[in-house]
Write an enzyme that holds these catalytic residues in place. Structure first.
Site, PDB file in Angstrom:
ATOM      1  N   ARG A   1      51.221  42.769  36.771  1.00  0.00           N
ATOM      2  CA  ARG A   1      51.414  41.889  37.929  1.00  0.00           C
ATOM      3  C   ARG A   1      52.632  41.430  37.588  1.00  0.00           C
ATOM      4  O   ARG A   1      53.125  41.134  36.452  1.00  0.00           O
ATOM      5  CB  ARG A   1      50.320  41.139  38.025  1.00  0.00           C
ATOM      6  CG  ARG A   1      48.722  41.715  38.295  1.00  0.00           C
ATOM      7  CD  ARG A   1      47.758  41.165  37.737  1.00  0.00           C
ATOM      8  NE  ARG A   1      46.599  41.766  37.321  1.00  0.00           N
ATOM      9  CZ  ARG A   1      45.921  41.733  38.304  1.00  0.00           C
ATOM     10  NH1 ARG A   1      45.778  41.088  39.329  1.00  0.00           N
ATOM     11  NH2 ARG A   1      44.491  42.550  38.226  1.00  0.00           N
TER      12      ARG A   1
ATOM     13  N   GLY B   1      44.396  35.930  33.481  1.00  0.00           N
ATOM     14  CA  GLY B   1      43.936  37.040  32.959  1.00  0.00           C
ATOM     15  C   GLY B   1      42.495  37.627  33.664  1.00  0.00           C
ATOM     16  O   GLY B   1      42.112  36.975  34.453  1.00  0.00           O
TER      17      GLY B   1
ATOM     18  N   ASP C   1      49.789  36.594  40.834  1.00  0.00           N
ATOM     19  CA  ASP C   1      48.881  37.348  39.915  1.00  0.00           C
ATOM     20  C   ASP C   1      48.431  38.275  40.756  1.00  0.00           C
ATOM     21  O   ASP C   1      47.767  39.334  40.130  1.00  0.00           O
ATOM     22  CB  ASP C   1      47.819  36.590  38.983  1.00  0.00           C
ATOM     23  CG  ASP C   1      47.065  35.507  40.286  1.00  0.00           C
ATOM     24  OD1 ASP C   1      47.747  35.016  40.956  1.00  0.00           O
ATOM     25  OD2 ASP C   1      45.637  35.710  40.500  1.00  0.00           O
ATOM     26  N   ASN C   2      48.670  38.486  41.949  1.00  0.00           N
ATOM     27  CA  ASN C   2      47.985  39.524  42.724  1.00  0.00           C
ATOM     28  C   ASN C   2      49.136  40.375  43.486  1.00  0.00           C
ATOM     29  O   ASN C   2      49.108  40.811  44.448  1.00  0.00           O
ATOM     30  CB  ASN C   2      47.211  38.869  44.099  1.00  0.00           C
ATOM     31  CG  ASN C   2      46.074  38.112  43.492  1.00  0.00           C
ATOM     32  OD1 ASN C   2      45.367  38.591  42.580  1.00  0.00           O
ATOM     33  ND2 ASN C   2      45.339  37.168  44.315  1.00  0.00           N
TER      34      ASN C   2
ATOM     35  N   ARG D   1      36.869  38.844  35.169  1.00  0.00           N
ATOM     36  CA  ARG D   1      35.890  39.628  35.654  1.00  0.00           C
ATOM     37  C   ARG D   1      36.065  41.072  35.725  1.00  0.00           C
ATOM     38  O   ARG D   1      35.600  42.040  36.650  1.00  0.00           O
ATOM     39  CB  ARG D   1      35.155  39.004  37.001  1.00  0.00           C
ATOM     40  CG  ARG D   1      36.178  39.065  38.139  1.00  0.00           C
ATOM     41  CD  ARG D   1      35.428  38.829  39.417  1.00  0.00           C
ATOM     42  NE  ARG D   1      36.329  38.684  40.397  1.00  0.00           N
ATOM     43  CZ  ARG D   1      36.167  38.758  41.768  1.00  0.00           C
ATOM     44  NH1 ARG D   1      34.848  39.032  42.127  1.00  0.00           N
ATOM     45  NH2 ARG D   1      36.813  38.550  42.526  1.00  0.00           N
TER      46      ARG D   1
END
Ligand code: AMP
Ligand code: MG
Length: 490
Positions: free
Chosen positions: A181, A88, A250-251, A91
């Site tokens: 993503r 998640g 996730d990227n 930041r």
């Protein structure tokens, strides 16, 4: 006048399980260090107002603008091959979405704006160095014509973040066609929440692949479309020497944009095994591995979509494999077509692929600079090729190849000037070279001097123009300037 963001939020209207509502954490003394004015205009924002203290306060997360619905998005992901069921936005906070001047829906996200329920052990903050790096590299990618998230602004917070040492804190405003993503699908798949997967897939279709709304098998077609965009994207990366560095699921963006600029870098000397990231000890995300990893990530996505394909598991798997099977050919077609353009071929003939591979092999053996070799090859269409030779440790290795290349281009009717122009339009003169990025960051962090940053951003905005006044920016690093490692800096 107050700053107005024409928000039209859609992700925040999805079920509660998709995100956590959370406001940015106010910071001490925000100071705007860069506003991307053309991008602001494209998003329907007033750049003059964004440059006021009120604008800086918004871009630092100190004030939440009218109409924002701040959320941290939930996602999971495979990090270096290991599955983490909950990552998640730890930041980053999505302020909301606007429809830009071209009618495209775009996320406006603050990165480094304080902790969220997904922060785990992190502080939710970003250091100035990585913020400047992402600003420079994402905008350079945009100027190179490669799909990417963009950078709207960078602010320093007036606070320190503690990494190995205390560093100035900063917030980047990131703009993306979405932040969905592969890992977003994985978040629901691991929870066996098929209804959420369907909701997410429907959202993605409407947002990124609207032409699939009325097809017979929209979810199959969705996977096929995402596969095609990733194949194209990775080919584009390879053609400019880009190494993402952390191709975790996730990227890996569903829209086909380059996302999450961490330890990414452009290579100087051509080396297919090149790795920069300090945390990539096994070379998983090395330059030439990127197509393979993209397919691996897409396979993880396909696994998430299986329940939407068919109730019969075997049938669903066979269908997914069939769709994934297209990746290699699509990647190769895009990559080979791009290489042909890079060496100035207008037509396709037997032997072209081998000819180009021989150049790449000679470049690798001779530590030839990837960017300059191709750029100067454009000039060699019109001159004796002296500047290309100079890129090779053993210039004779180029001479042998150049003879074959000249014989090949002589079979085409284009003039030398035409060929040179076509090659210069695809082979950049300027890329964000590591040593330049590092120097800019040092000046900002150590001396509060942003002039080098401004100049680098300005040069990289026109990567295909010669810009003689800034010729030094095209130079590879001297041996003592070489940057061997890059860091996530999180
Ligand atoms: P990244 O390596 O930037 O793709 O981040 C991987 C995960 O770690 C994401 O879930 C991030 O939100 C989270 N993360 C990275 N840095 C921080 C930080 N300083 N504070 C909280 N979460 C972070
Ligand atoms: Mg990430």
């Amino acid at each position: 006048m107050t700053v107005h963001f024409p928000f039209q939020n859609s992700y925040a209207a999805l079920p509660d399980s998709f995100f956590a509502r959370v406001a940015p954490t106010p910071v001490a003394a925000p100071r705007l260090i860069k506003l991307n004015r053309p991008l602001a205009v494209q998003l329907g924002l007033d750049p003059d107002l964004l440059e006021t203290p009120e604008g800086a306060a918004i871009l630092a997360g100190k004030t939440v603008p009218e109409g924002a619905d701040p959320i941290a998005m939930a996602y999971a992901g495979h990090q270096f091959g290991h599955f983490v069921p909950q990552l998640g936005d730890g930041r980053a906070i999505l302020l909301g979405e606007v429809i830009d001047r071209e009618g495209v829906r775009r996320d406006i996200q603050l990165k480094g704006s304080g902790p969220t329920p997904f922060s785990r052990r992190g502080d939710g903050r970003a250091a100035l160095g990585p913020v400047l790096r992402e600003y420079i590299v994402s905008e350079a990618m945009y100027a190179l014509g490669i799909p990417t998230t963009r950078s709207l602004a960078a602010v320093v917070t007036g606070e320190h973040v503690i990494r190995e040492t205390a560093l100035p804190g900063a917030v980047l405003t990131r703009v993306a066609s979405s932040h969905i993503r592969v890992g977003t699908f994985q978040f629901f798949a691991v929870r066996r929440d098929t209804e959420a997967i369907r909701r997410l897939a429907d959202h993605v279709i409407i947002r990124h692949y609207p032409e699939l709304r009325a097809t017979e098998r929209p979810y199959h077609d969705l996977l096929a479309a995402i596969v095609a965009r990733q194949a194209e994207l990775i080919a584009r990366w390879l053609l400019v020497g880009f190494i993402h560095g952390v191709m975790n699921t996730d990227n890996s963006s569903i829209s086909g944009e380059t996302i999450d600029y961490g330890p990414c870098a452009f290579m100087d000397a051509y080396n297919p095994a090149q790795v920069f990231s300090s945390i990539d000890e096994m070379g998983r995300y090395a330059y030439a591995n990127q197509p393979r990893i993209a397919l691996w990530n897409l396979t993880r996505l396909a696994e998430c979509l299986l329940p939407l394909f068919s109730d019969e598991q075997e049938k669903a798997v066979a269908q997914a494999q069939d769709i994934l099977g297209a990746f290699s050919d699509q990647f190769s077609a895009a990559y080979q077509a791009g290489l042909r353009r890079k060496v100035g071929l207008f037509t396709m003939r037997d032997g072209d692929e081998a000819l180009i591979q021989d150049l790449l092999d000679a470049m690798a053996k001779n530590q030839a600079d990837f960017t300059l070799t191709f750029r100067k090859l454009g000039d060699a269409a019109a001159d004796d090729g002296g500047d290309v030779r100079a890129q090779f440790m053993e210039p004779a290795a180029f001479d042998e190849w150049a003879g074959r290349w000249r014989a090949r281009i002589a079979l085409e009717p284009q003039s030398a000037a035409e060929r040179q122009a076509a090659m210069h339009a695809v082979n950049p003169m300027f890329i964000p070279r590591n040593h330049r990025v590092e120097a800019v960051i040092q000046a900002a962090v150590n001396d509060d001097n942003y002039a080098p940053f401004e100049e680098l951003v300005q040069v990289l905005a026109k990567p295909f123009q010669d810009q003689p006044d800034y010729a030094a920016y095209a130079d590879p690093p001297l041996p003592d300037q070489r940057v061997l490692q890059t860091f996530c800096g999180t």
